[in-house]
Design a protein around this motif. Structure first.
Motif, PDB file in Angstrom:
ATOM      1  N   GLN A 111      32.028  46.064  37.966  1.00  0.00           N
ATOM      2  CA  GLN A 111      30.660  45.554  37.925  1.00  0.00           C
ATOM      3  C   GLN A 111      30.418  44.596  36.758  1.00  0.00           C
ATOM      4  OE1 GLN A 111      28.681  46.279  40.484  1.00  0.00           O
ATOM      5  NE2 GLN A 111      30.511  47.314  41.262  1.00  0.00           N
ATOM      6  N   ARG A 112      31.422  44.392  35.911  1.00  0.00           N
ATOM      7  CA  ARG A 112      31.229  43.491  34.768  1.00  0.00           C
ATOM      8  C   ARG A 112      31.072  42.046  35.248  1.00  0.00           C
ATOM      9  NH1 ARG A 112      35.580  42.756  32.329  1.00  0.00           N
ATOM     10  NH2 ARG A 112      36.975  43.770  33.816  1.00  0.00           N
ATOM     11  N   PRO A 113      30.153  41.260  34.661  1.00  0.00           N
ATOM     12  CA  PRO A 113      29.957  39.883  35.108  1.00  0.00           C
ATOM     13  C   PRO A 113      31.177  39.001  34.890  1.00  0.00           C
ATOM     14  CG  PRO A 113      28.748  40.301  33.078  1.00  0.00           C
ATOM     15  CD  PRO A 113      29.233  41.629  33.582  1.00  0.00           C
ATOM     16  N   ASP A 114      32.056  39.379  33.949  1.00  0.00           N
ATOM     17  CA  ASP A 114      33.232  38.567  33.666  1.00  0.00           C
ATOM     18  C   ASP A 114      34.478  39.124  34.352  1.00  0.00           C
ATOM     19  OD1 ASP A 114      33.361  40.875  32.175  1.00  0.00           O
ATOM     20  OD2 ASP A 114      34.282  39.917  30.425  1.00  0.00           O
ATOM     21  N   ALA A 115      34.278  40.003  35.342  1.00  0.00           N
ATOM     22  CA  ALA A 115      35.413  40.643  35.997  1.00  0.00           C
ATOM     23  C   ALA A 115      36.235  39.621  36.773  1.00  0.00           C
ATOM     24  CB  ALA A 115      34.911  41.736  36.937  1.00  0.00           C
ATOM     25  N   LEU A 116      37.532  39.898  36.842  1.00  0.00           N
ATOM     26  CA  LEU A 116      38.442  39.015  37.559  1.00  0.00           C
ATOM     27  C   LEU A 116      38.374  39.282  39.064  1.00  0.00           C
ATOM     28  CD1 LEU A 116      41.552  39.231  35.200  1.00  0.00           C
ATOM     29  CD2 LEU A 116      40.025  37.282  35.476  1.00  0.00           C
ATOM     30  N   VAL A 117      38.198  38.231  39.833  1.00  0.00           N
ATOM     31  CA  VAL A 117      38.107  38.323  41.285  1.00  0.00           C
ATOM     32  C   VAL A 117      39.425  37.853  41.894  1.00  0.00           C
ATOM     33  CG1 VAL A 117      36.960  37.426  43.350  1.00  0.00           C
ATOM     34  CG2 VAL A 117      35.622  37.945  41.295  1.00  0.00           C
ATOM     35  N   PRO A 118      40.123  38.685  42.676  1.00  0.00           N
ATOM     36  CA  PRO A 118      41.328  38.227  43.358  1.00  0.00           C
ATOM     37  C   PRO A 118      40.978  37.177  44.419  1.00  0.00           C
ATOM     38  CG  PRO A 118      41.259  40.620  43.256  1.00  0.00           C
ATOM     39  CD  PRO A 118      39.904  40.135  42.875  1.00  0.00           C
ATOM     40  N   ILE A 119      41.599  36.017  44.335  1.00  0.00           N
ATOM     41  CA  ILE A 119      41.412  34.941  45.303  1.00  0.00           C
ATOM     42  C   ILE A 119      42.781  34.557  45.847  1.00  0.00           C
ATOM     43  CG2 ILE A 119      40.579  32.599  45.713  1.00  0.00           C
ATOM     44  CD1 ILE A 119      38.577  32.973  43.458  1.00  0.00           C
ATOM     45  N   ALA A 133      38.355  35.328  48.905  1.00  0.00           N
ATOM     46  CA  ALA A 133      38.032  36.080  47.693  1.00  0.00           C
ATOM     47  C   ALA A 133      37.638  37.502  48.084  1.00  0.00           C
ATOM     48  CB  ALA A 133      36.893  35.411  46.932  1.00  0.00           C
ATOM     49  N   PHE A 134      38.061  38.477  47.269  1.00  0.00           N
ATOM     50  CA  PHE A 134      37.905  39.877  47.638  1.00  0.00           C
ATOM     51  C   PHE A 134      37.288  40.697  46.506  1.00  0.00           C
ATOM     52  CE2 PHE A 134      41.212  38.105  50.215  1.00  0.00           C
ATOM     53  CZ  PHE A 134      40.957  38.630  51.475  1.00  0.00           C
ATOM     54  N   GLY A 135      36.476  41.668  46.908  1.00  0.00           N
ATOM     55  CA  GLY A 135      35.887  42.597  45.969  1.00  0.00           C
ATOM     56  C   GLY A 135      36.522  43.970  46.089  1.00  0.00           C
ATOM     57  N   GLY A 138      38.483  45.721  49.091  1.00  0.00           N
ATOM     58  CA  GLY A 138      38.990  44.706  49.990  1.00  0.00           C
ATOM     59  C   GLY A 138      37.937  43.960  50.774  1.00  0.00           C
ATOM     60  N   GLN A 139      36.631  44.219  50.495  1.00  0.00           N
ATOM     61  CA  GLN A 139      35.613  43.476  51.222  1.00  0.00           C
ATOM     62  C   GLN A 139      35.617  42.021  50.779  1.00  0.00           C
ATOM     63  OE1 GLN A 139      34.967  45.513  48.748  1.00  0.00           O
ATOM     64  NE2 GLN A 139      33.223  44.849  47.525  1.00  0.00           N
ATOM     65  N   ARG A 140      35.357  41.117  51.719  1.00  0.00           N
ATOM     66  CA  ARG A 140      35.356  39.697  51.414  1.00  0.00           C
ATOM     67  C   ARG A 140      34.086  39.300  50.678  1.00  0.00           C
ATOM     68  NH1 ARG A 140      39.279  39.265  55.285  1.00  0.00           N
ATOM     69  NH2 ARG A 140      40.570  37.390  55.165  1.00  0.00           N
ATOM     70  N   LEU A 141      34.263  38.431  49.700  1.00  0.00           N
ATOM     71  CA  LEU A 141      33.132  37.889  48.959  1.00  0.00           C
ATOM     72  C   LEU A 141      32.798  36.518  49.542  1.00  0.00           C
ATOM     73  CD1 LEU A 141      34.276  38.828  45.333  1.00  0.00           C
ATOM     74  CD2 LEU A 141      32.832  40.134  46.903  1.00  0.00           C
ATOM     75  N   PRO A 244      40.777  39.397  62.494  1.00  0.00           N
ATOM     76  CA  PRO A 244      40.850  40.840  62.734  1.00  0.00           C
ATOM     77  C   PRO A 244      39.617  41.572  62.223  1.00  0.00           C
ATOM     78  CG  PRO A 244      42.283  40.220  60.920  1.00  0.00           C
ATOM     79  CD  PRO A 244      41.782  38.947  61.527  1.00  0.00           C
ATOM     80  N   SER A 245      39.063  42.423  63.062  1.00  0.00           N
ATOM     81  CA  SER A 245      37.871  43.167  62.673  1.00  0.00           C
ATOM     82  C   SER A 245      38.165  44.213  61.626  1.00  0.00           C
ATOM     83  CB  SER A 245      37.256  43.844  63.901  1.00  0.00           C
ATOM     84  OG  SER A 245      38.177  44.746  64.497  1.00  0.00           O
ATOM     85  N   SER A 246      39.435  44.632  61.509  1.00  0.00           N
ATOM     86  CA  SER A 246      39.799  45.702  60.580  1.00  0.00           C
ATOM     87  C   SER A 246      39.816  45.261  59.139  1.00  0.00           C
ATOM     88  CB  SER A 246      41.167  46.250  60.938  1.00  0.00           C
ATOM     89  OG  SER A 246      42.144  45.246  60.922  1.00  0.00           O
ATOM     90  N   SER A 247      39.703  43.939  58.860  1.00  0.00           N
ATOM     91  CA  SER A 247      39.733  43.460  57.496  1.00  0.00           C
ATOM     92  C   SER A 247      38.338  43.200  56.967  1.00  0.00           C
ATOM     93  CB  SER A 247      40.546  42.168  57.392  1.00  0.00           C
ATOM     94  OG  SER A 247      39.980  41.180  58.215  1.00  0.00           O
TER      95      SER A 247
END
Length: 247
Positions: A111-119, A133-135, A138-141, A244-247
């Motif tokens: 939840q940190r504003p400076d957190a690293l986002v996997p892209i 980009a993922f949170g 694994g949900q997509r951002l 895919p709906s599973s992602s």
């Protein structure tokens, strides 16, 4: 025993894993075409090496793309054929999620504003990149994007994203990313090998199968950010086909 198949890019691979998704044996290669000549011989070698028959597999997992149209069709068709012949379940996972899988630790992007986002970055052709980009979990951002490296990095800078750039295309263009980032948000480009996707695919598929979540053979399709342009003008589009709906 779980068989994993990946034909998402020029690099293809197949792997055997145990019921927990731990890799036991891997075959990887780089193909100049669409993996037709390499895939089934590699699967045969894996099965022969472990002295098992295809019918004795407990499941098959396949990377769904995005990726080259013909290459994805080879992998998905082979996985479906094996599942039908053996009567075992199939799991499909989109490749952008696979590339980000090992970096989806909540401690890396909480939840940190400076957190690293996997892209994740994959080569989309035409000097462009497919990015997702993922949170946490694994949900997509937002929607997946297709653009030039410079445009993607500009968008991320505008969003003030501190990113973990991962995946095949990010590693291949690590020097360009470093040059273009400049004084923008902090980021890191992670090393990549062809076996990384197979490891993630086996682990994710084993987890889903253990929870009773398999895909429907009739509806499972590759994930195309673009449809093929054979016999038609090369006009740009970003229509998602079979995501895919599973992602």
């Amino acid at each position: 025993m779980l068989l994993s198949i990946d034909t998402s890019s020029r690099y293809g691979g197949a792997a055997l894993a145990d019921g927990d998704g731990q890799l036991l044996e891997v075959r990887v290669w780089r193909s100049a075409a669409n993996h037709t000549a390499q895939l089934m011989p590699a699967v045969s070698e894996l099965l022969t090496g472990r002295d098992i028959r295809a019918a004795e597999l407990t499941g098959v997992a396949v990377a769904l793309g995005p990726g080259p149209f013909s290459a994805l069709r080879v992998g998905v068709s082979a996985a479906k054929g094996l599942a039908i012949a053996g009567g075992f379940p199939i799991v499909g996972v989109d490749t952008l999620l696979l590339e980000a899988w090992r970096y989806l630790d909540p401690a890396l992007h909480g939840q940190r504003p400076d957190a690293l986002v996997p892209i994740s970055w994959l080569d989309a052709g035409r000097n462009e990149i497919a990015a997702g980009a993922f949170g946490v979990g694994g949900q997509r951002l937002g929607d997946d994007r297709v653009a030039s490296p410079a445009e993607l990095l500009r968008q991320d800078a505008e969003d003030q994203r501190a990113a973990i750039y991962c995946g095949e295309a990010a590693w291949a263009q690590r020097e360009e990313i470093a040059a273009l980032i400049g004084d923008g948000p902090a980021c890191v480009v992670m090393p990549w090998t062809p076996a990384d996707r197979l490891w993630a695919l086996a682990e994710m598929a084993a987890g889903r199968l253990s929870e009773g979540h398999a895909d429907d053979l009739s509806s499972l399709q590759p994930y195309y950010l673009r449809m093929p342009t054979i016999g038609a003008p090369r006009q740009r589009d970003r229509v998602r086909q079979g995501r895919p709906s599973s992602s």
